[in-house]
Design an enzyme around this catalytic site. Structure first.
Site, PDB file in Angstrom:
ATOM      1  N   ASN A  23       0.808  -1.230   0.000  1.00  0.00           N
ATOM      2  CA  ASN A  23       0.000   0.000   0.000  1.00  0.00           C
ATOM      3  C   ASN A  23       0.834   1.270   0.000  1.00  0.00           C
ATOM      4  OD1 ASN A  23      -2.196  -1.579  -0.167  1.00  0.00           O
ATOM      5  ND2 ASN A  23      -2.918  -1.258   1.924  1.00  0.00           N
ATOM      6  N   CYS A 115     -16.086  -3.507  -4.834  1.00  0.00           N
ATOM      7  CA  CYS A 115     -15.379  -4.737  -4.472  1.00  0.00           C
ATOM      8  C   CYS A 115     -16.067  -5.328  -3.249  1.00  0.00           C
ATOM      9  CB  CYS A 115     -13.907  -4.482  -4.252  1.00  0.00           C
ATOM     10  SG  CYS A 115     -13.550  -3.617  -2.755  1.00  0.00           S
TER      11      CYS A 115
HETATM   12  C1  EPZ Z   1      -6.566   2.229   1.389  1.00  0.00           C
HETATM   13  O1  EPZ Z   1      -7.684   2.161   0.526  1.00  0.00           O
HETATM   14  C2  EPZ Z   1      -5.946   0.841   1.391  1.00  0.00           C
HETATM   15  N1  EPZ Z   1      -5.550   0.485   0.030  1.00  0.00           N
HETATM   16  C3  EPZ Z   1      -6.950  -0.192   1.913  1.00  0.00           C
HETATM   17  O2  EPZ Z   1      -6.273  -1.450   1.983  1.00  0.00           O
HETATM   18  C4  EPZ Z   1      -7.383   0.220   3.326  1.00  0.00           C
HETATM   19  O3  EPZ Z   1      -8.358  -0.696   3.795  1.00  0.00           O
HETATM   20  C5  EPZ Z   1      -7.955   1.645   3.292  1.00  0.00           C
HETATM   21  O4  EPZ Z   1      -6.983   2.551   2.731  1.00  0.00           O
HETATM   22  C6  EPZ Z   1      -8.335   2.139   4.683  1.00  0.00           C
HETATM   23  O5  EPZ Z   1      -7.217   2.138   5.509  1.00  0.00           O
HETATM   24  C7  EPZ Z   1      -4.421   1.010  -0.490  1.00  0.00           C
HETATM   25  O6  EPZ Z   1      -3.736   1.803   0.139  1.00  0.00           O
HETATM   26  C8  EPZ Z   1      -4.055   0.570  -1.883  1.00  0.00           C
HETATM   27  P1  EPZ Z   1      -9.948   5.066   1.893  1.00  0.00           P
HETATM   28  P2  EPZ Z   1      -8.449   3.521   0.078  1.00  0.00           P
HETATM   29  O7  EPZ Z   1     -10.122   6.035   0.785  1.00  0.00           O
HETATM   30  O8  EPZ Z   1      -7.507   4.665   0.116  1.00  0.00           O
HETATM   31  C9  EPZ Z   1     -14.557   6.087   2.083  1.00  0.00           C
HETATM   32  C10 EPZ Z   1      -5.890  -3.716   1.521  1.00  0.00           C
HETATM   33  O9  EPZ Z   1      -6.449  -4.698   2.011  1.00  0.00           O
HETATM   34  N2  EPZ Z   1     -14.304   6.956   0.913  1.00  0.00           N
HETATM   35  O10 EPZ Z   1      -9.010   5.419   3.013  1.00  0.00           O
HETATM   36  O11 EPZ Z   1      -9.169   3.235  -1.158  1.00  0.00           O
HETATM   37  C11 EPZ Z   1     -14.334   4.611   1.780  1.00  0.00           C
HETATM   38  O12 EPZ Z   1     -15.484   4.031   1.205  1.00  0.00           O
HETATM   39  C12 EPZ Z   1      -6.722  -2.508   1.117  1.00  0.00           C
HETATM   40  O13 EPZ Z   1      -4.646  -3.590   1.354  1.00  0.00           O
HETATM   41  C13 EPZ Z   1     -15.316   7.801   0.457  1.00  0.00           C
HETATM   42  O14 EPZ Z   1     -16.416   7.823   1.014  1.00  0.00           O
HETATM   43  O15 EPZ Z   1      -9.494   3.670   1.281  1.00  0.00           O
HETATM   44  C14 EPZ Z   1     -14.030   4.060   3.154  1.00  0.00           C
HETATM   45  O16 EPZ Z   1     -15.237   3.839   3.843  1.00  0.00           O
HETATM   46  C15 EPZ Z   1      -8.212  -2.779   1.226  1.00  0.00           C
HETATM   47  N3  EPZ Z   1     -15.073   8.603  -0.617  1.00  0.00           N
HETATM   48  C16 EPZ Z   1     -13.255   5.186   3.828  1.00  0.00           C
HETATM   49  O17 EPZ Z   1     -13.590   6.379   3.099  1.00  0.00           O
HETATM   50  C17 EPZ Z   1     -13.858   8.628  -1.254  1.00  0.00           C
HETATM   51  O18 EPZ Z   1     -13.689   9.406  -2.224  1.00  0.00           O
HETATM   52  C18 EPZ Z   1     -11.750   5.007   3.817  1.00  0.00           C
HETATM   53  O19 EPZ Z   1     -11.388   4.688   2.479  1.00  0.00           O
HETATM   54  C19 EPZ Z   1     -12.832   7.779  -0.776  1.00  0.00           C
HETATM   55  C20 EPZ Z   1     -13.075   6.955   0.317  1.00  0.00           C
END
Ligand code: EPZ
Length: 421
Positions: A23, A115
């Site tokens: 990540n 997903c």
């Molecule tokens: C990163 O995903 C990680 N992936 C995820 O790891 C990890 O679970 C996640 O952060 C939370 O820590 C990578 O770094 C490649 P977020 P990301 O944007 O950045 C909501 C693994 O297993 N949200 O921090 O995509 C979202 O739905 C993966 O290695 C919005 O609402 O996650 C979630 O509920 C899985 N609008 C929360 O925020 C947006 O525009 C946090 O998501 C973006 C996100």
């Protein structure tokens, strides 16, 4: 398709080495688009997600070379159109938007699919880029971004209803490095992977203050130059192996090449459950407790308990005394592992964004189905302890984010074999 056949019941012992962080690698690989000079990045794990990212960079026109754990990228002349057939396979490709828009003033990136861990919107990413001056159209599953008058620094609050966004912070930070003027990000994610990206960008000549806090300031510069960088250890792979030791190591097992400060919530939880975790530099020595007990965990933004570790900790609670609860405030739907663990004999039930575990239970091997990356790793952990044989299908889910997990676990005594499904 491949499957993993695990024979449970053997005790793990010895030392297991952690790879570089998946990540942290993904946004850093995207950041190589911000310069036309060569970047050398060490300890990029050989997993399908990083290989997809390298394929995308290559299809965009960058020169890409991988020599064992090192990656060399030179994005001299690149296109703004990302290849749909690869991008659709990996949500993290969304972090190509920021660097492409900063470098070329435009980007066409396909919308990430949903997903199994739940809805994965990118509204916060898009709003942030718009506040920097981007004009965004979403059509036919593609995000079409144009920046007619150049990116201009702005003060942006990135906090969403589920807290900060990790890749949203990465995207905005990368775009802001070449914007005109000062960008302030309020409600930024503070994960170690964001800090590693900020370190990488700083070495390229970016001017960034406050990475690792909720408020990050980026002063735009004219251009960025090539860089050499070593990726931080993968804290989620490390946490997964710490839990493996607590589940299946009768004597002491060592997890090597970790960054302990990235794992405090996980280590504190293991200690609260009666397991011994002794830190010695980059090593964690784990000794399973004599009477392991469960506890309550609630996920949250770093440094709180990581959502990427809640499924793995659930497997440990199943074989521990008492009632445990696991609440995921970040991905309330992230419980694909529950029905599979029930098939193995776990007493666990889901109530909304919480799983309630009653332990200890005897686990029995069964054919199970991998789903998301971390749920799949959890099935491996449960299989290590289960009586008999567990067959884990759709192994590609695990290979997305764990570098040779079967070889590493066999190296500490696990009995498993990878086979064609
Ligand atoms: C990163 O995903 C990680 N992936 C995820 O790891 C990890 O679970 C996640 O952060 C939370 O820590 C990578 O770094 C490649 P977020 P990301 O944007 O950045 C909501 C693994 O297993 N949200 O921090 O995509 C979202 O739905 C993966 O290695 C919005 O609402 O996650 C979630 O509920 C899985 N609008 C929360 O925020 C947006 O525009 C946090 O998501 C973006 C996100």
């Amino acid at each position: 398709m491949e499957k993993l056949i695990v024979t449970g019941g053997t005790s793990l012992r010895g030392t297991i080495n952690v790879s570089g962080s998946k990540n942290a690698s993904l946004p850093i690989l995207a950041a190589t688009l911000l310069t036309d000079e060569q970047c050398v990045i060490r300890r990029v794990p050989d997993v399908s997600d990083t290989n997809y990212m390298l394929q995308i960079l290559s299809k965009l026109g960058a020169e890409v070379e991988r020599a064992s754990g090192n990656v060399i990228v030179a994005a001299k002349d690149v296109s703004h159109e990302t290849p749909y057939d690869i991008v659709r396979k990996m949500r993290a490709s969304v972090c190509m938007m920021g660097p492409l828009v900063a470098r070329l003033g435009k980007a066409d990136v396909s919308l990430p699919g949903g997903c199994v861990i739940g809805d994965r919107p990118i509204d916060l990413h898009l709003r942030a880029l718009q506040e920097l001056g981007a004009v965004i159209d979403v059509k036919g599953g593609d995000v079409v971004i144009r920046v007619p008058d150049g990116l201009k620094g702005a003060e942006i609050n990135l906090r969403g209803k589920f807290g900060p966004t990790v890749l949203g912070t990465a995207n905005l930070m990368m775009a802001a490095t070449l914007a005109d003027g000062l960008t302030i990000i309020e409600g930024a994610a503070a994960e170690p992977e964001v800090v590693d990206l900020a370190d990488f960008l700083g070495k390229m000549g970016a001017k960034i203050q406050g990475a690792g806090t909720r408020r990050i300031e980026i002063e735009g510069v004219e251009s960025l130059h090539g860089v050499e960088h070593t990726i931080i250890p993968d804290r989620i792979e490390a946490g997964t192996f710490l839990v493996a030791a607590a589940i299946a190591a009768e004597e002491r097992m060592t997890v090597n090449r970790i960054q302990p400060s990235h794992l405090t919530a996980v280590i504190d939880t293991l200690k609260a459950c009666g397991h011994a975790v002794e830190i010695e530099g980059q090593k964690a020595h784990v000794t399973r407790g004599a009477q392991p007990r469960g506890t309550k965990i609630r996920t949250g933004p770093f440094p709180e308990f990581p959502t990427d570790m809640q499924a793995q900790m659930t497997a440990l609670f199943i074989v521990s005394e008492g009632i445990s609860t696991v609440t995921d405030t970040i991905f309330p739907e992230r419980f694909m592992h529950v029905p599979e663990l029930q098939r193995m004999g776990a007493r666990i039930e889901r109530q909304g964004n919480m799983a309630i575990v009653e332990g200890p239970s005897e686990l029995t091997g069964a054919p199970v189905m991998a789903s998301d990356l971390r749920a799949s790793a959890t099935l491996v952990l449960a299989a290590l302890r289960a009586k008999g044989e567990t067959v884990i299908n759709r192994l590609y889910h695990i290979d997305r984010g764990y570098e040779h997990i079967d070889e590493k676990l066999m190296g500490v005594g696990a009995q498993m074999v990878r086979a064609r499904a």
